[in-house]
Design an enzyme around this catalytic site. Structure first.
Site, PDB file in Angstrom:
ATOM      1  N   THR A  82      37.590  46.655  42.993  1.00  8.74           N
ATOM      2  CA  THR A  82      37.660  48.058  43.404  1.00  8.74           C
ATOM      3  C   THR A  82      38.792  48.303  44.407  1.00  8.74           C
ATOM      4  OG1 THR A  82      35.962  47.660  45.095  1.00  8.74           O
ATOM      5  CG2 THR A  82      35.217  48.516  42.969  1.00  8.74           C
ATOM      6  N   GLU A 100      37.560  52.183  52.424  1.00  5.75           N
ATOM      7  CA  GLU A 100      36.181  52.607  52.161  1.00  5.75           C
ATOM      8  C   GLU A 100      35.706  53.525  53.276  1.00  5.75           C
ATOM      9  OE1 GLU A 100      33.553  49.321  51.582  1.00  5.75           O
ATOM     10  OE2 GLU A 100      34.840  48.339  50.111  1.00  5.75           O
ATOM     11  N   ARG A 184      33.594  43.158  36.192  1.00  8.49           N
ATOM     12  CA  ARG A 184      34.167  41.812  36.273  1.00  8.49           C
ATOM     13  C   ARG A 184      33.108  40.797  35.900  1.00  8.49           C
ATOM     14  NH1 ARG A 184      36.675  38.920  41.743  1.00  8.49           N
ATOM     15  NH2 ARG A 184      37.798  37.222  40.681  1.00  8.49           N
ATOM     16  N   TYR A 239      38.239  44.207  35.102  1.00 12.62           N
ATOM     17  CA  TYR A 239      39.138  43.566  36.058  1.00 12.62           C
ATOM     18  C   TYR A 239      40.088  42.600  35.357  1.00 12.62           C
ATOM     19  CZ  TYR A 239      40.674  40.198  39.584  1.00 12.62           C
ATOM     20  OH  TYR A 239      41.441  39.363  40.361  1.00 12.62           O
ATOM     21  N   GLN A 287      44.030  40.006  49.940  1.00 11.65           N
ATOM     22  CA  GLN A 287      44.376  39.682  48.561  1.00 11.65           C
ATOM     23  C   GLN A 287      45.252  40.758  47.923  1.00 11.65           C
ATOM     24  OE1 GLN A 287      40.120  39.087  47.478  1.00 11.65           O
ATOM     25  NE2 GLN A 287      40.771  37.121  46.659  1.00 11.65           N
ATOM     26  N   VAL A 288      44.949  42.034  48.233  1.00 13.93           N
ATOM     27  CA  VAL A 288      45.702  43.108  47.566  1.00 13.93           C
ATOM     28  C   VAL A 288      47.046  43.387  48.211  1.00 13.93           C
ATOM     29  CG1 VAL A 288      43.612  44.183  46.700  1.00 13.93           C
ATOM     30  CG2 VAL A 288      44.566  44.954  48.869  1.00 13.93           C
ATOM     31  N   LYS A 290      49.242  41.355  47.986  1.00 13.25           N
ATOM     32  CA  LYS A 290      50.101  40.662  47.021  1.00 13.25           C
ATOM     33  C   LYS A 290      50.267  41.496  45.753  1.00 13.25           C
ATOM     34  CE  LYS A 290      48.428  36.119  48.560  1.00 13.25           C
ATOM     35  NZ  LYS A 290      47.786  34.846  48.128  1.00 13.25           N
ATOM     36  N   PRO A 291      51.318  41.234  44.978  1.00  9.35           N
ATOM     37  CA  PRO A 291      51.456  41.926  43.690  1.00  9.35           C
ATOM     38  C   PRO A 291      50.322  41.529  42.752  1.00  9.35           C
ATOM     39  CG  PRO A 291      53.074  40.160  43.870  1.00  9.35           C
ATOM     40  CD  PRO A 291      52.446  40.306  45.225  1.00  9.35           C
ATOM     41  N   LYS A 299      38.972  31.188  39.210  1.00 12.67           N
ATOM     42  CA  LYS A 299      38.585  30.287  40.289  1.00 12.67           C
ATOM     43  C   LYS A 299      37.139  29.821  40.175  1.00 12.67           C
ATOM     44  CE  LYS A 299      41.716  31.243  44.150  1.00 12.67           C
ATOM     45  NZ  LYS A 299      41.810  31.730  45.549  1.00 12.67           N
TER      46      LYS A 299
END
Length: 378
Positions: A82, A100, A184, A239, A287-288, A290-291, A299
């Site tokens: 999300t 959020e 996901r 996802y 995490q986001v 990053k591209p 994982k």
């Protein structure tokens, strides 16, 4: 005329008395000044009231016109992408989602709790609080949060994972709302929850069996809500496809939202810290930044206990219903496009740079995404 002559004589005599009596003269002068001041102030108050009324009317007109703005609600089980989805939409010049709010799902949950309790609902009605009154107040509250939080964007957007549990109700008070339900693989979701120690009401960081059941129940609710509002208002976004085939997937999303294509949606990382703001209290921010990449895609493989794998279809039947391969230990989600492969090379070649950025956005507060107990129990 005799009466005119008498009036003049009386006026002359009065003026003489005033002149001969300084105290009377002062009082009359003082009274005159008071009358002038009161008249002036009354005039100003009337003008101010008129101005305030005009401003209030203009604000009311502005507020009512804003009610016609498109609204996007992004939801799904936590750790389902999300945050990535909202960062992608935030890179569109017409959209603003932001972090959020956390308060929107809370107020929706409160209303749902009232409605669920016959006793509480009857008490509200007996107290003169009608359902339409409650709905109007909630609508105004949510819109005010969206308007202020999203800086009066052309297209308003809210990303609160559990908000999709109330899609049908939201749709009833916001006729122009559209919903994106992020889906996901439950195995990836639960592995992420456990390894990143994300505390969510109902989940247990050491009990995979319980976690799959909770995920399944939550997904059932959200899928049902999405079905109730209809395909023209609620879109399933997987996802896996979002990170494997971003251009194709985002094209479909923008078409669904009636938004024009812009290349910036493929490069949200370039706008982080500019148009896109990230919260250091959200666990996905590191995490986001990053591209779009595949780092988190698989994982989970090799980390699900064998006994859980054998019971997966019983514990989480929604997983199979949603099209996931529950039999293979290494399921295939699809083929990555060239953009994603280039992004992966970029992350590998500039690992130190991206690791440093991730640390800068690492979570600073205890990771508690709990809302209310009945978010997972309802």
């Amino acid at each position: 005329m005799p009466w005119l002559s008498i009036r003049r004589r009386l006026l002359f005599n009065m003026c003489q008395r005033i002149i001969r009596n300084p105290f009377l003269c002062f009082n009359i002068l003082f009274l005159t000044i008071i009358i002038v001041i009161l008249t002036f102030r009354t005039s100003n108050i009337q003008q101010k009231c008129s101005l305030d009324q005009n401003i209030a009317q203009q604000q009311n007109i502005s507020y009512k016109s804003s009610l016609n703005k498109p609204v996007i609600f992004i939801g799904g089980m936590p750790r389902s992408g999300t945050t990535l989805m909202r960062a992608i939409l935030d890179s569109h010049p017409l959209v603003r989602c932001g972090e959020e709010t956390r308060v929107i799902p809370r107020v929706l949950n409160m209303r749902a709790a009232w409605k669920k309790s016959t006793l509480e609902w009857n008490r509200l009605m007996a107290g003169g609080i009608s359902e339409s009154m409650i709905d109007s107040a909630i609508r105004a509250f949510v819109y005010e949060i969206l308007l202020q939080h999203n800086q009066y964007a052309d297209v308003l957007c809210d990303k609160d994972p559990f908000v999709l549990k109330y899609a049908s109700y939201i749709s009833s008070i916001f006729s122009n709302a559209k919903f994106l339900l992020l889906i996901r693989d439950a195995r990836a979701v639960i592995h992420s929850v456990v390894t990143r120690k994300v505390t969510i009401t109902g989940f247990n960081l050491s009990d995979y069996r319980q976690n799959f059941k909770v995920w399944n129940k939550g997904m059932e609710t959200m899928i049902d809500q999405c079905t109730l509002v209809g395909k023209d208002k609620c879109l399933h976004v997987y996802y896996e496809q979002l990170v494997l085939q971003p251009k194709k997937t985002i094209e479909n999303i923008l078409k669904f939202l009636n938004l024009t294509w812009v290349d910036s949606v493929l490069h949200h990382e370039e706008l982080v810290g500019k148009k896109i703001s990230l919260s250091k209290t959200e666990h996905s921010s590191d995490q986001v930044i990053k591209p779009i990449n595949l780092e988190a895609l698989t994982k989970w493989i090799g980390h699900i206990p064998d006994d859980i794998k054998n019971e997966i279809d019983t514990l989480a039947p929604m997983l199979k219903k949603l099209g996931y391969d529950t039999q293979s230990d290494v399921p295939t989600y699809g083929v990555a496009d060239q953009l994603v492969l280039s992004n992966m090379n970029n992350l590998k070649e500039n690992a130190e740079f991206w690791d440093a950025k991730a640390k800068a956005y690492a979570r600073h507060l205890p990771n508690d995404t709990s809302l209310f107990q009945n978010h997972t129990n309802n």
